[in-house]
Each structure stands twice: as C-alpha cells, then as structure tokens.
Design a protein around this motif. Structure first.
Motif, PDB file in Angstrom:
ATOM      1  N   ASP A  85      17.631   0.484   7.611  1.00 34.58           N
ATOM      2  CA  ASP A  85      16.334   0.988   6.641  1.00 34.58           C
ATOM      3  C   ASP A  85      15.131   1.429   7.560  1.00 34.58           C
ATOM      4  N   ALA A  86      14.333   2.033   6.939  1.00 28.77           N
ATOM      5  CA  ALA A  86      13.071   2.841   7.477  1.00 28.77           C
ATOM      6  C   ALA A  86      11.856   2.251   6.405  1.00 28.77           C
ATOM      7  N   ASN A  87      10.836   1.697   7.080  1.00 25.76           N
ATOM      8  CA  ASN A  87       9.593   1.297   6.128  1.00 25.76           C
ATOM      9  C   ASN A  87       8.490   1.759   6.622  1.00 25.76           C
ATOM     10  N   LEU A  88       7.553   1.907   5.739  1.00 25.81           N
ATOM     11  CA  LEU A  88       6.081   1.979   5.949  1.00 25.81           C
ATOM     12  C   LEU A  88       5.354   1.012   5.139  1.00 25.81           C
ATOM     13  N   PHE A  89       4.149   0.424   5.781  1.00 25.42           N
ATOM     14  CA  PHE A  89       3.461  -0.548   5.251  1.00 25.42           C
ATOM     15  C   PHE A  89       1.987  -0.202   5.406  1.00 25.42           C
ATOM     16  N   LEU A  90       1.291   0.148   4.305  1.00 24.67           N
ATOM     17  CA  LEU A  90       0.013   0.538   4.370  1.00 24.67           C
ATOM     18  C   LEU A  90      -0.946  -0.676   4.342  1.00 24.67           C
ATOM     19  N   LYS A  91      -1.528  -0.696   5.297  1.00 24.61           N
ATOM     20  CA  LYS A  91      -2.742  -1.693   5.080  1.00 24.61           C
ATOM     21  C   LYS A  91      -4.264  -1.204   5.128  1.00 24.61           C
ATOM     22  N   GLY A  92      -4.699  -1.456   3.853  1.00 25.26           N
ATOM     23  CA  GLY A  92      -5.759  -0.739   3.516  1.00 25.26           C
ATOM     24  C   GLY A  92      -5.753   0.383   2.930  1.00 25.26           C
ATOM     25  N   THR A  93      -6.701   1.286   2.822  1.00 23.13           N
ATOM     26  CA  THR A  93      -6.667   2.741   2.385  1.00 23.13           C
ATOM     27  C   THR A  93      -7.148   3.492   3.332  1.00 23.13           C
ATOM     28  N   PRO A  94      -6.936   5.048   3.377  1.00 21.49           N
ATOM     29  CA  PRO A  94      -7.181   5.699   4.215  1.00 21.49           C
ATOM     30  C   PRO A  94      -8.560   6.007   4.773  1.00 21.49           C
ATOM     31  N   ASP A  95      -9.654   5.479   3.548  1.00 19.45           N
ATOM     32  CA  ASP A  95     -11.009   5.607   3.898  1.00 19.45           C
ATOM     33  C   ASP A  95     -11.705   4.512   4.719  1.00 19.45           C
ATOM     34  N   GLU A  96     -11.192   3.470   4.870  1.00 13.84           N
ATOM     35  CA  GLU A  96     -11.165   2.237   5.487  1.00 13.84           C
ATOM     36  C   GLU A  96     -11.224   2.152   6.866  1.00 13.84           C
ATOM     37  N   ASP A  97     -12.021   1.931   7.690  1.00 18.91           N
ATOM     38  CA  ASP A  97     -12.223   1.681   8.914  1.00 18.91           C
ATOM     39  C   ASP A  97     -11.026   1.183   9.803  1.00 18.91           C
ATOM     40  N   GLU A  98     -10.525   0.117   9.176  1.00 18.66           N
ATOM     41  CA  GLU A  98      -9.287  -0.637   9.880  1.00 18.66           C
ATOM     42  C   GLU A  98      -7.798  -0.405   8.833  1.00 18.66           C
ATOM     43  N   PHE A  99      -7.784   0.942   8.392  1.00 12.21           N
ATOM     44  CA  PHE A  99      -6.631   1.269   7.813  1.00 12.21           C
ATOM     45  C   PHE A  99      -5.572   1.666   8.757  1.00 12.21           C
ATOM     46  N   GLU A 100      -4.233   1.284   8.656  1.00  9.24           N
ATOM     47  CA  GLU A 100      -3.336   1.748   9.408  1.00  9.24           C
ATOM     48  C   GLU A 100      -1.952   1.755   8.586  1.00  9.24           C
ATOM     49  N   CYS A 101      -0.995   2.258   8.953  1.00  7.30           N
ATOM     50  CA  CYS A 101       0.428   2.695   8.470  1.00  7.30           C
ATOM     51  C   CYS A 101       1.426   2.084   9.445  1.00  7.30           C
ATOM     52  N   GLU A 102       1.777   0.817   9.226  1.00  3.95           N
ATOM     53  CA  GLU A 102       3.111   0.490  10.099  1.00  3.95           C
ATOM     54  C   GLU A 102       4.431   0.754   9.781  1.00  3.95           C
ATOM     55  N   VAL A 103       5.069   1.400  10.842  1.00  2.88           N
ATOM     56  CA  VAL A 103       6.226   2.078  10.772  1.00  2.88           C
ATOM     57  C   VAL A 103       7.258   1.276  11.226  1.00  2.88           C
ATOM     58  N   GLU A 104       8.484   1.186  10.864  1.00  2.00           N
ATOM     59  CA  GLU A 104       9.828   0.142  11.108  1.00  2.00           C
ATOM     60  C   GLU A 104      10.886   0.955  10.857  1.00  2.00           C
ATOM     61  N   ILE A 105      11.998   0.694  11.666  1.00  3.46           N
ATOM     62  CA  ILE A 105      13.201   1.304  11.627  1.00  3.46           C
ATOM     63  C   ILE A 105      14.127   0.342  12.186  1.00  3.46           C
ATOM     64  N   MET A 106      15.395   0.201  11.284  1.00  3.79           N
ATOM     65  CA  MET A 106      16.368  -0.520  11.801  1.00  3.79           C
ATOM     66  C   MET A 106      17.794   0.276  11.449  1.00  3.79           C
ATOM     67  N   ILE A 107      18.536   0.445  12.401  1.00  2.00           N
ATOM     68  CA  ILE A 107      20.058   0.552  12.245  1.00  2.00           C
ATOM     69  C   ILE A 107      20.857  -0.568  12.494  1.00  2.00           C
ATOM     70  N   ALA A 108      21.333  -1.199  11.274  1.00  2.00           N
ATOM     71  CA  ALA A 108      21.738  -2.390  11.097  1.00  2.00           C
ATOM     72  C   ALA A 108      23.389  -2.390  11.638  1.00  2.00           C
ATOM     73  N   GLU A 109      23.896  -1.224  11.219  1.00  2.00           N
ATOM     74  CA  GLU A 109      25.569  -1.050  11.461  1.00  2.00           C
ATOM     75  C   GLU A 109      25.695  -0.785  12.934  1.00  2.00           C
ATOM     76  N   PRO A 110      26.331  -1.640  13.748  1.00  2.00           N
ATOM     77  CA  PRO A 110      26.445  -1.230  15.088  1.00  2.00           C
ATOM     78  C   PRO A 110      27.251  -0.064  15.423  1.00  2.00           C
TER      79      PRO A 110
END
Length: 197
Positions: A85-110
């Motif tokens: 899976d691949a994920n994006l987590f938005l923290k806040g809104t783009p107009d806020e100083d502390e806004f960020e978008c955390e990105v994650e990836i996992m390839i679970a199947e070896p």
C-alpha cells in the motif's frame, strides 16, 4: 480520502486502487508480521479494527490510501495481486504554516520487493498528490511532502532520496529519520481512471 475513493492510477508496471473492503483481510494478514509492523511503525489491530480503519480512510478528508496491484471495475481488478500500500496523510490545510503531507509506502509481499515497484508506485502517488488538477484537498505543494522512516530501514530511506527527498531530521527517541522533498526531481504520472461500482 473521499476525493479519491473511486480514483485508479494506471501504469504499465503498477495499478494503484483505493483501499477497499475486499483488501482488509489481506492487509490484516500482512500486519501479523512483526517485521512489517516494525518497518511501518504500525500497531497490531484486530480484524474488526482494520475494517473500521478502512471505513475511516475511505471517507475522511485527510488521507489517501492506494493498493498497488476502457472502464475499470472491481471485477477486472480482482485478478491483479494486492502487494502493498501507499498512503498520504494530510496534517492541517495547505494555507496553514504547519501543514504537511506524510507519504508512506509498503511492499508487503516479499516476491515483489527489490523490483522497482515501490519506486514506481511512489512516483504515481506523488505525481497525483501534487498535480494542480487533483481534487481538493489536493494538490499538495511539493515542499510540504515528508516521510518518516525507521533509521534501520535503509532501503526505504534510499528510495525516498532517489525521489528528491533528503534527511532533514533524526529523531533518536523514535529511532527514525524525517525526510522532506528538497530536490527538483521529475516523477512519472499514471493514467487516471474512475472505478465504477
């Protein structure tokens, strides 16, 4: 994320689909692995808790999850293997100083690791997230992209570095590094389709 609950991103090597109810049992099976939980900084959840998380992710406004793997329907996607899976987590809104978008990836199947799939899947997700034509609450300014990775997960750290991220902080208490997008790096984009019910 409600805005992308029917969005499919297609590339010759990877297809990203929204995290749907039919994916939960497989995801739960993966999360029984102590190794995957450590690599993804995840906690073990019951199957019912996983179903509740899927319902929340599908309808909330601040996260997007996709499972790699003419009209796109659930039927013609069933033959594709779900491998991570691949994920994006938005923290806040783009107009806020502390806004960020955390990105994650996992390839679970070896069997699918070390084949460039995570590299392609991340590019597809990042291209979609930063594209000016993406639906609100996207697009995300590139300089607001962040990844937090266990300091021992050198393969994932190198992957993000190849995509224009640089280590900007080390958090000893969590044994992780924080990477932010700092280098202008082109990403491949996929073809967007709508998943018909």
């Amino acid at each position: 994320m409600r805005a992308n609950e029917k969005t499919v991103i297609i590339h010759p090597d990877v297809v990203l689909v929204p995290y749907r109810t039919e994916h939960v049992a497989k995801y739960h099976e993966w999360m029984t692995s102590a190794e995957l939980r450590e690599l993804t900084a995840s906690e073990a959840l019951s199957l019912e808790e996983e179903y509740e998380m899927q319902r929340e992710w599908q309808t909330d406004e601040d996260s997007a999850s996709a499972s790699p793997g003419a009209t796109v329907t659930p039927e013609n996607l069933r033959d594709l293997p779900m491998i991570g899976d691949a994920n994006l987590f938005l923290k806040g809104t783009p107009d806020e100083d502390e806004f960020e978008c955390e990105v994650e990836i996992m390839i679970a199947e070896p069997a699918y690791r070390r084949r460039g799939i995570a590299h392609t899947a991340l590019q597809l997700m990042l291209s979609y997230a930063t594209d000016p034509s993406s639906p609100s609450p996207l697009p995300v300014p590139r300089e607001r992209l962040v990844a937090r990775i266990g300091e021992k997960n050198t393969a994932s750290i190198r992957l993000f570095e190849k995509l224009g991220f640089s280590v900007t902080k080390r958090v000893a208490v969590f044994e992780e590094v924080e990477l932010r997008y700092t280098k202008a790096t082109p990403w491949v984009a996929g073809e967007l389709r709508t998943l018909e019910s």
